[in-house]
Design an enzyme around this catalytic site. Structure first.
Site, PDB file in Angstrom:
ATOM      1  N   ASP A  11       9.064  -8.180   4.294  1.00  2.65           N
ATOM      2  CA  ASP A  11       7.863  -7.597   3.681  1.00  2.65           C
ATOM      3  C   ASP A  11       6.682  -8.440   4.160  1.00  2.65           C
ATOM      4  OD1 ASP A  11       6.201  -6.116   1.839  1.00  2.65           O
ATOM      5  OD2 ASP A  11       6.301  -7.799   0.463  1.00  2.65           O
ATOM      6  N   SER A  12       5.481  -7.994   3.845  1.00  3.19           N
ATOM      7  CA  SER A  12       4.303  -8.798   4.169  1.00  3.19           C
ATOM      8  C   SER A  12       4.307 -10.112   3.387  1.00  3.19           C
ATOM      9  CB  SER A  12       3.036  -8.019   3.804  1.00  3.19           C
ATOM     10  OG  SER A  12       3.023  -7.779   2.408  1.00  3.19           O
ATOM     11  N   TYR A  43      -0.780  -6.617   4.401  1.00  2.00           N
ATOM     12  CA  TYR A  43      -0.740  -5.642   5.492  1.00  2.00           C
ATOM     13  C   TYR A  43      -1.683  -4.455   5.193  1.00  2.00           C
ATOM     14  CZ  TYR A  43       3.719  -7.402   7.601  1.00  2.00           C
ATOM     15  OH  TYR A  43       4.702  -8.121   8.226  1.00  2.00           O
ATOM     16  N   GLY A  44      -1.767  -4.122   3.920  1.00  3.23           N
ATOM     17  CA  GLY A  44      -2.316  -2.823   3.516  1.00  3.23           C
ATOM     18  C   GLY A  44      -3.790  -2.607   3.759  1.00  3.23           C
ATOM     19  N   CYS A  74       8.913  -2.740   2.586  1.00  6.56           N
ATOM     20  CA  CYS A  74       7.462  -2.666   2.469  1.00  6.56           C
ATOM     21  C   CYS A  74       7.042  -1.237   2.810  1.00  6.56           C
ATOM     22  CB  CYS A  74       6.845  -3.649   3.464  1.00  6.56           C
ATOM     23  SG  CYS A  74       5.051  -3.586   3.547  1.00  6.56           S
ATOM     24  N   ASN A  75       6.383  -0.569   1.884  1.00  5.23           N
ATOM     25  CA  ASN A  75       5.922   0.803   2.128  1.00  5.23           C
ATOM     26  C   ASN A  75       4.935   0.842   3.282  1.00  5.23           C
ATOM     27  OD1 ASN A  75       6.681   2.682  -0.473  1.00  5.23           O
ATOM     28  ND2 ASN A  75       6.464   0.549  -1.046  1.00  5.23           N
ATOM     29  N   THR A  76       4.023  -0.131   3.274  1.00 11.22           N
ATOM     30  CA  THR A  76       2.958  -0.148   4.271  1.00 11.22           C
ATOM     31  C   THR A  76       3.543  -0.295   5.672  1.00 11.22           C
ATOM     32  OG1 THR A  76       1.630  -1.247   2.581  1.00 11.22           O
ATOM     33  CG2 THR A  76       0.765  -1.262   4.816  1.00 11.22           C
ATOM     34  N   GLU A 153       1.314 -12.399  -4.985  1.00 11.05           N
ATOM     35  CA  GLU A 153       1.589 -13.528  -4.081  1.00 11.05           C
ATOM     36  C   GLU A 153       1.258 -14.867  -4.752  1.00 11.05           C
ATOM     37  OE1 GLU A 153       2.893 -13.608  -0.825  1.00 11.05           O
ATOM     38  OE2 GLU A 153       3.405 -11.537  -1.280  1.00 11.05           O
ATOM     39  N   CYS A 185       4.232   0.458  -3.609  1.00 10.64           N
ATOM     40  CA  CYS A 185       4.146  -0.838  -2.926  1.00 10.64           C
ATOM     41  C   CYS A 185       5.178  -1.728  -3.585  1.00 10.64           C
ATOM     42  CB  CYS A 185       2.747  -1.428  -3.085  1.00 10.64           C
ATOM     43  SG  CYS A 185       2.601  -3.155  -2.584  1.00 10.64           S
ATOM     44  N   THR A 186       5.938  -2.448  -2.778  1.00  8.62           N
ATOM     45  CA  THR A 186       7.063  -3.209  -3.341  1.00  8.62           C
ATOM     46  C   THR A 186       6.621  -4.439  -4.144  1.00  8.62           C
ATOM     47  OG1 THR A 186       7.311  -4.358  -1.221  1.00  8.62           O
ATOM     48  CG2 THR A 186       8.689  -2.415  -1.599  1.00  8.62           C
ATOM     49  N   HIS A 187       5.339  -4.781  -4.055  1.00  7.88           N
ATOM     50  CA  HIS A 187       4.849  -5.877  -4.911  1.00  7.88           C
ATOM     51  C   HIS A 187       4.698  -5.427  -6.373  1.00  7.88           C
ATOM     52  CE1 HIS A 187       3.745  -7.860  -1.120  1.00  7.88           C
ATOM     53  NE2 HIS A 187       3.455  -8.957  -1.812  1.00  7.88           N
TER      54      HIS A 187
HETATM   55  N1  DGL Z   1       4.795  -4.797  -0.334  1.00  8.36           N
HETATM   56  C1  DGL Z   1       3.929  -4.112   0.589  1.00  8.36           C
HETATM   57  C2  DGL Z   1       4.104  -2.600   0.418  1.00  8.36           C
HETATM   58  O1  DGL Z   1       5.122  -2.162  -0.091  1.00  8.36           O
HETATM   59  C3  DGL Z   1       2.554  -4.659   0.419  1.00  8.36           C
HETATM   60  C4  DGL Z   1       1.663  -4.372   1.531  1.00  8.36           C
HETATM   61  C5  DGL Z   1       0.544  -5.341   1.762  1.00  8.36           C
HETATM   62  O2  DGL Z   1       0.820  -6.444   2.208  1.00  8.36           O
HETATM   63  O3  DGL Z   1      -0.607  -4.934   1.589  1.00  8.36           O
HETATM   64  O4  DGL Z   1       3.287  -1.808   0.811  1.00  8.36           O
END
Ligand code: DGL
Length: 268
Positions: A11-12, A43-44, A74-76, A153, A185-187
């Site tokens: 993930d990011s 990432y987003g 990570c969705n993004t 984070e 988003c996985t966060h």
């Molecule tokens: N966990 C990432 C997701 O699912 C976060 C993306 C990010 O870093 O902005 O999209």
């Protein structure tokens, strides 16, 4: 491809741990290698082309460690470059994640669905296709939510600052009377207690961790690469950022007193 190799998950940052937890539940005997690309997080808010190039480097790092499969937790990243990672490594199963619009479509009672995700996810072609497929006969209200990733984070899961930002994003969705909220988003699953408080008991909150873990099991079975040894699997954590900083938040989210996060050398 060795069946005793680890599954690589990235993930990011630490958000993908919400998926890693579910994979660990379903696959207690597998070794899991997790990479938080903290040096590049978030990432987003970055351009798709940049994230696409970056995740190919991240995938190359995991492949270099000898993983037998990659979970893009990570969705993004999945929206930006899942196909490209698959094309780059045709012999390695690559599992991605997407906002749970399909289950939301099945679950909503009043036809009003809210989606909280990163800007990049909501702008992505893959997301538009999902809305075409599952949004035609319902109302889908989207909300980009910059800032939430950074709070997770920093381990700020229940601070007043987090609550204020969540209100800013959720209140407009609640005004539309959504009865189903997709966490794209996985966060965000790490914020569920606070999200639940704000949304109240009537809103169904959907997170994709379990679905991705089930898909991982299916894909490993299909490829006949489940680890056959009866054993307790281990987790190895890497970050492209500062291991000392990431250590602390991984321990908190992984519910361990301490964990050792290793430095991943990935070129910029
Ligand atoms: N966990 C990432 C997701 O699912 C976060 C993306 C990010 O870093 O902005 O999209």
């Amino acid at each position: 491809m060795s069946e005793i190799a680890a599954i690589g998950v990235f993930d990011s940052g630490v958000g993908g741990l919400s998926i890693l937890k579910e994979i660990r539940q379903l696959l207690p005997g597998e070794d899991l290698t997790y990479l938080a690309d903290s040096a590049y997080c978030p990432y987003g808010t970055k351009p798709v082309s940049e994230i696409r190039a970056r995740i190919l480097k991240v995938a190359a790092f995991l492949i270099g460690l000898g993983v037998k499969a990659i979970v893009v937790a990570c969705n993004t990243a999945s929206i930006a470059g899942l196909d490209q990672v698959r094309e780059a490594y045709p012999l390695i199963p690559v599992i991605g994640v997407e906002p749970a619009l399909k289950p939301a479509h099945g679950l909503t009672r009043n036809g009003k669905i809210g989606v909280l995700a990163t800007s990049l996810t909501l702008k992505g072609d893959r997301f538009s296709v999902l809305v075409e497929q599952f949004g035609a006969d319902v109302e889908v209200y989207t909300k980009p939510a910059p800032g939430l990733v950074e709070l997770v984070e920093a381990g700020k899961l229940d601070t007043p600052e987090t609550e204020t930002l969540l209100h800013q994003y959720l209140d407009p969705l609640l005004e539309k009377q959504i009865d189903t909220l997709v966490l794209g988003c996985t966060h965000y699953p790490f914020l569920i207690p606070m999200i639940r408080n704000i949304c109240g008991p009537k809103v169904t909150i959907l997170d994709t961790g379990l679905a991705v873990a089930k898909q991982t099991v299916r894909v490993l079975e299909q490829n006949r690469i489940l680890n056959p040894r009866p054993r307790v699997g281990e987790e190895t954590f890497y970050t492209s950022g500062d291991p000392e900083v990431v250590n602390e938040v991984v321990a908190k989210l992984w519910s361990k007193k301490s964990v050792k996060v290793l430095k991943a050398q990935i070129e910029a």
